[in-house]
Motif scaffolding. Structure first.
Motif, PDB file in Angstrom:
ATOM      1  N   ARG A  74       0.819  -1.220   0.000  1.00 58.21           N
ATOM      2  CA  ARG A  74       0.000   0.000   0.000  1.00 58.21           C
ATOM      3  C   ARG A  74       0.852   1.268   0.000  1.00 58.21           C
ATOM      4  O   ARG A  74       0.308   2.370  -0.060  1.00 58.21           O
ATOM      5  CB  ARG A  74      -0.928   0.011   1.216  1.00 58.21           C
ATOM      6  CG  ARG A  74      -1.999  -1.076   1.208  1.00 58.21           C
ATOM      7  CD  ARG A  74      -2.748  -1.086   2.530  1.00 58.21           C
ATOM      8  NE  ARG A  74      -3.348   0.224   2.812  1.00 58.21           N
ATOM      9  CZ  ARG A  74      -3.649   0.648   4.043  1.00 58.21           C
ATOM     10  NH1 ARG A  74      -3.384  -0.132   5.095  1.00 58.21           N
ATOM     11  NH2 ARG A  74      -4.195   1.834   4.226  1.00 58.21           N
ATOM     12  N   LEU A  75       2.160   1.116   0.049  1.00 62.98           N
ATOM     13  CA  LEU A  75       3.038   2.282   0.085  1.00 62.98           C
ATOM     14  C   LEU A  75       3.188   2.868  -1.321  1.00 62.98           C
ATOM     15  O   LEU A  75       3.583   2.174  -2.262  1.00 62.98           O
ATOM     16  CB  LEU A  75       4.414   1.894   0.634  1.00 62.98           C
ATOM     17  CG  LEU A  75       5.435   3.035   0.764  1.00 62.98           C
ATOM     18  CD1 LEU A  75       4.955   4.066   1.793  1.00 62.98           C
ATOM     19  CD2 LEU A  75       6.805   2.488   1.161  1.00 62.98           C
ATOM     20  N   GLU A  76       2.861   4.150  -1.466  1.00 64.30           N
ATOM     21  CA  GLU A  76       2.982   4.855  -2.742  1.00 64.30           C
ATOM     22  C   GLU A  76       4.159   5.818  -2.647  1.00 64.30           C
ATOM     23  O   GLU A  76       4.238   6.634  -1.718  1.00 64.30           O
ATOM     24  CB  GLU A  76       1.695   5.615  -3.054  1.00 64.30           C
ATOM     25  CG  GLU A  76       0.458   4.732  -3.143  1.00 64.30           C
ATOM     26  CD  GLU A  76      -0.805   5.549  -3.287  1.00 64.30           C
ATOM     27  OE1 GLU A  76      -0.733   6.672  -3.818  1.00 64.30           O
ATOM     28  OE2 GLU A  76      -1.868   5.075  -2.841  1.00 64.30           O
ATOM     29  N   ILE A  77       5.072   5.736  -3.610  1.00 64.24           N
ATOM     30  CA  ILE A  77       6.276   6.557  -3.604  1.00 64.24           C
ATOM     31  C   ILE A  77       6.240   7.502  -4.793  1.00 64.24           C
ATOM     32  O   ILE A  77       6.080   7.065  -5.940  1.00 64.24           O
ATOM     33  CB  ILE A  77       7.540   5.678  -3.697  1.00 64.24           C
ATOM     34  CG1 ILE A  77       7.556   4.624  -2.597  1.00 64.24           C
ATOM     35  CG2 ILE A  77       8.802   6.543  -3.621  1.00 64.24           C
ATOM     36  CD1 ILE A  77       8.653   3.578  -2.753  1.00 64.24           C
ATOM     37  N   SER A  78       6.365   8.793  -4.526  1.00 66.92           N
ATOM     38  CA  SER A  78       6.467   9.779  -5.604  1.00 66.92           C
ATOM     39  C   SER A  78       7.746  10.582  -5.429  1.00 66.92           C
ATOM     40  O   SER A  78       8.528  10.335  -4.510  1.00 66.92           O
ATOM     41  CB  SER A  78       5.230  10.697  -5.623  1.00 66.92           C
ATOM     42  OG  SER A  78       5.074  11.341  -4.382  1.00 66.92           O
ATOM     43  N   ALA A  79       7.954  11.561  -6.271  1.00 63.68           N
ATOM     44  CA  ALA A  79       9.242  12.265  -6.299  1.00 63.68           C
ATOM     45  C   ALA A  79       9.534  13.025  -5.019  1.00 63.68           C
ATOM     46  O   ALA A  79      10.688  13.113  -4.589  1.00 63.68           O
ATOM     47  CB  ALA A  79       9.276  13.217  -7.495  1.00 63.68           C
ATOM     48  N   ASP A  80       8.494  13.566  -4.364  1.00 61.55           N
ATOM     49  CA  ASP A  80       8.741  14.432  -3.211  1.00 61.55           C
ATOM     50  C   ASP A  80       8.032  14.005  -1.939  1.00 61.55           C
ATOM     51  O   ASP A  80       8.060  14.707  -0.929  1.00 61.55           O
ATOM     52  CB  ASP A  80       8.331  15.872  -3.532  1.00 61.55           C
ATOM     53  CG  ASP A  80       6.861  15.975  -3.931  1.00 61.55           C
ATOM     54  OD1 ASP A  80       6.237  14.920  -4.164  1.00 61.55           O
ATOM     55  OD2 ASP A  80       6.348  17.111  -3.998  1.00 61.55           O
ATOM     56  N   LYS A  81       7.371  12.837  -1.968  1.00 62.24           N
ATOM     57  CA  LYS A  81       6.669  12.384  -0.768  1.00 62.24           C
ATOM     58  C   LYS A  81       6.335  10.900  -0.896  1.00 62.24           C
ATOM     59  O   LYS A  81       6.540  10.280  -1.952  1.00 62.24           O
ATOM     60  CB  LYS A  81       5.383  13.185  -0.561  1.00 62.24           C
ATOM     61  CG  LYS A  81       4.343  12.968  -1.656  1.00 62.24           C
ATOM     62  CD  LYS A  81       3.101  13.820  -1.415  1.00 62.24           C
ATOM     63  CE  LYS A  81       2.071  13.588  -2.526  1.00 62.24           C
ATOM     64  NZ  LYS A  81       0.865  14.429  -2.332  1.00 62.24           N
ATOM     65  N   ILE A  82       5.810  10.365   0.194  1.00 65.24           N
ATOM     66  CA  ILE A  82       5.275   8.996   0.175  1.00 65.24           C
ATOM     67  C   ILE A  82       3.879   9.054   0.792  1.00 65.24           C
ATOM     68  O   ILE A  82       3.543   9.951   1.570  1.00 65.24           O
ATOM     69  CB  ILE A  82       6.193   8.002   0.929  1.00 65.24           C
ATOM     70  CG1 ILE A  82       6.420   8.427   2.388  1.00 65.24           C
ATOM     71  CG2 ILE A  82       7.515   7.839   0.230  1.00 65.24           C
ATOM     72  CD1 ILE A  82       5.569   7.729   3.376  1.00 65.24           C
ATOM     73  N   ARG A  83       3.073   8.077   0.421  1.00 68.96           N
ATOM     74  CA  ARG A  83       1.713   7.983   0.966  1.00 68.96           C
ATOM     75  C   ARG A  83       1.462   6.552   1.412  1.00 68.96           C
ATOM     76  O   ARG A  83       1.796   5.592   0.698  1.00 68.96           O
ATOM     77  CB  ARG A  83       0.673   8.396  -0.079  1.00 68.96           C
ATOM     78  CG  ARG A  83      -0.773   8.273   0.423  1.00 68.96           C
ATOM     79  CD  ARG A  83      -1.762   8.448  -0.719  1.00 68.96           C
ATOM     80  NE  ARG A  83      -1.788   9.817  -1.183  1.00 68.96           N
ATOM     81  CZ  ARG A  83      -2.571  10.771  -0.671  1.00 68.96           C
ATOM     82  NH1 ARG A  83      -3.376  10.488   0.336  1.00 68.96           N
ATOM     83  NH2 ARG A  83      -2.543  11.990  -1.165  1.00 68.96           N
ATOM     84  N   TYR A  84       0.843   6.437   2.582  1.00 69.59           N
ATOM     85  CA  TYR A  84       0.411   5.130   3.069  1.00 69.59           C
ATOM     86  C   TYR A  84      -1.016   5.298   3.578  1.00 69.59           C
ATOM     87  O   TYR A  84      -1.241   5.910   4.638  1.00 69.59           O
ATOM     88  CB  TYR A  84       1.324   4.626   4.188  1.00 69.59           C
ATOM     89  CG  TYR A  84       0.905   3.272   4.737  1.00 69.59           C
ATOM     90  CD1 TYR A  84       1.108   2.109   4.001  1.00 69.59           C
ATOM     91  CD2 TYR A  84       0.273   3.169   5.975  1.00 69.59           C
ATOM     92  CE1 TYR A  84       0.709   0.875   4.491  1.00 69.59           C
ATOM     93  CE2 TYR A  84      -0.120   1.938   6.479  1.00 69.59           C
ATOM     94  CZ  TYR A  84       0.090   0.797   5.723  1.00 69.59           C
ATOM     95  OH  TYR A  84      -0.309  -0.431   6.209  1.00 69.59           O
ATOM     96  N   GLY A  85      -1.961   4.782   2.801  1.00 75.36           N
ATOM     97  CA  GLY A  85      -3.356   5.014   3.157  1.00 75.36           C
ATOM     98  C   GLY A  85      -3.644   6.501   3.155  1.00 75.36           C
ATOM     99  O   GLY A  85      -3.402   7.198   2.173  1.00 75.36           O
ATOM    100  N   HIS A  86      -4.136   7.005   4.294  1.00 79.82           N
ATOM    101  CA  HIS A  86      -4.447   8.428   4.401  1.00 79.82           C
ATOM    102  C   HIS A  86      -3.260   9.248   4.919  1.00 79.82           C
ATOM    103  O   HIS A  86      -3.367  10.471   5.058  1.00 79.82           O
ATOM    104  CB  HIS A  86      -5.630   8.627   5.360  1.00 79.82           C
ATOM    105  CG  HIS A  86      -5.310   8.250   6.785  1.00 79.82           C
ATOM    106  ND1 HIS A  86      -5.282   6.934   7.218  1.00 79.82           N
ATOM    107  CD2 HIS A  86      -4.980   9.010   7.863  1.00 79.82           C
ATOM    108  CE1 HIS A  86      -4.980   6.907   8.500  1.00 79.82           C
ATOM    109  NE2 HIS A  86      -4.785   8.147   8.910  1.00 79.82           N
ATOM    110  N   ILE A  87      -2.118   8.593   5.184  1.00 80.16           N
ATOM    111  CA  ILE A  87      -0.967   9.277   5.780  1.00 80.16           C
ATOM    112  C   ILE A  87      -0.005   9.716   4.683  1.00 80.16           C
ATOM    113  O   ILE A  87       0.458   8.894   3.880  1.00 80.16           O
ATOM    114  CB  ILE A  87      -0.220   8.349   6.772  1.00 80.16           C
ATOM    115  CG1 ILE A  87      -1.178   7.757   7.804  1.00 80.16           C
ATOM    116  CG2 ILE A  87       0.908   9.122   7.464  1.00 80.16           C
ATOM    117  CD1 ILE A  87      -0.561   6.617   8.605  1.00 80.16           C
ATOM    118  N   GLU A  88       0.293  11.007   4.665  1.00 81.21           N
ATOM    119  CA  GLU A  88       1.303  11.524   3.753  1.00 81.21           C
ATOM    120  C   GLU A  88       2.516  11.977   4.562  1.00 81.21           C
ATOM    121  O   GLU A  88       2.376  12.556   5.643  1.00 81.21           O
ATOM    122  CB  GLU A  88       0.767  12.717   2.944  1.00 81.21           C
ATOM    123  CG  GLU A  88      -0.156  12.331   1.831  1.00 81.21           C
ATOM    124  CD  GLU A  88      -0.429  13.504   0.905  1.00 81.21           C
ATOM    125  OE1 GLU A  88      -0.110  14.656   1.289  1.00 81.21           O
ATOM    126  OE2 GLU A  88      -0.948  13.276  -0.205  1.00 81.21           O
TER     127      GLU A  88
END
Length: 352
Positions: free
Chosen positions: A169-183
């Motif tokens: 469920r971990l989403e990785i982008s260039a300037d942040k990460i997201r896990y569920g509702h947590i950025e």
């Protein structure tokens, strides 16, 4: 947006959380304490002496100074004492051991031992097997790790998400990460030996070691605020109740206690004391030791937002505060990690 997500709910995760809070680094903790029992069953002993070679433990001077301040501050925040200074009683078996002990008192062990050979056995040690005198380690003690974890969970209740972290469920982008509702800007994994299930860091070279421990009722034993060490340790936790350990097993990495561990611990205790004891509890945990016996801390070689804080092994209570501070300085001040712990020493394994 938070600065970090901290994954884990053991000693490493909570030590890092306290260090982050002290330095105004925002975070959310995500973890399930039931996944691994290593931190919770640990006796929490710190010892600056490597008995096998009668030498000083790695970085003992700075580590002990840091741990004393760190756990004392945590105890004040909790309103509960969680750290206790205790001398370690080390019996000798040979005359050569004594001479080496005295020699090292004026060398690498200066300041860590009292430099004497004690032959008179005090009343509180009368049931301990001491046949040829003993030495005392003076800069030693233990942390009540279970209390530290419990109080930390309450202390950080507003930052804590209790669940098994799902790496998918971990989403990785260039300037942040997201896990569920947590950025968050970054994420640091403090998963202990369970990093083997982490698709981003399972390549790091841990050498997990299972350890088993007893909680004992020993009514005839009455030493307090000491640690007896003879091919194992014995330490009081309350009147008549002692912890004893520990075993080392690299093949059986199941979380629960074993029959072989029970037999080994029973033999160890029988070698340390000459009075009756009853086993109240038999517990086990998997230590996250590394192949070079140094912590593994640093940034992922590909993903700049991903970090690991692991490999604390058998000396977790001693290593964690200092290297959590090192990680904070690395993040805030762009200071280099200590070269002996930097994950970059293993980047070649990821590339392979």
């Amino acid at each position: 947006m938070k600065d970090f997500i901290i994954v884990g709910q053991g000693l490493a995760a909570y030590v890092l959380a306290h260090s982050f809070k002290k330095n105004n680094i925002s975070f959310t903790l995500v973890g399930d304490q039931n996944l691994s029992s290593c931190s919770r069953v640990a006796a929490g002993i710190w010892n600056p002496v490597v008995f096998k070679r009668a030498t000083k433990s790695w970085l003992a001077e700075v580590l002990i100074k840091e741990l004393m301040a760190f756990y004392s501050d945590c105890g004040e925040a909790f309103g509960k004492k969680i750290i206790t200074a205790r001398p370690i009683v080390k019996p000798f078996t040979e005359e050569q051991e004594k001479q080496l002990w005295l020699k090292k008192y004026n060398g690498v062990l200066a300041g860590f031992i009292d430099g004497k050979i004690h032959h008179n056995i005090p009343a509180d040690l009368k049931h301990c097997n001491i046949k040829n005198g003993y030495g005392l380690v003076t800069q030693s003690g233990n942390v009540d790790v279970a209390a530290f974890l419990d109080h930390s969970a309450i202390y950080f209740k507003n930052e804590l998400v209790i669940e098994t972290f799902d790496h998918a469920r971990l989403e990785i982008s260039a300037d942040k990460i997201r896990y569920g509702h947590i950025e968050a800007r970054q994420i640091v994994f403090c998963e202990g030996h369970l990093v083997k299930n982490n698709p981003f860091f399972r390549w790091i070279p841990l050498k997990p070691a299972k350890g088993e421990i007893f909680t004992l009722n020993v009514p005839d034993l009455n030493f307090r605020n000491k640690i007896f060490n003879k091919n194992g340790f014995l330490m009081d936790v309350s009147e008549g109740v002692y912890k004893a350990g520990a075993t080392y097993e690299w093949d059986d990495l199941s979380e629960g206690p074993s029959g072989g561990g029970f037999a080994e611990l029973t033999a160890k205790v029988g070698d340390m004391i000459d009075c009756r004891f009853d086993v109240l509890k038999h517990e086990a945990g998997i230590r996250p030791s590394s192949i070079d016996r140094r912590p593994i801390v640093g940034r992922h070689p590909r993903y700049d937002q991903l970090f690991v804080f692991n490999g604390l092994g058998t000396k977790g209570v001693m290593l964690a505060p200092y290297f959590a501070g090192n990680f904070v300085n690395f993040y805030l001040q762009k200071q280099a990690l200590h070269p002996d712990i930097d994950l970059s020493r293993f980047y070649h394994l990821y590339e392979a």
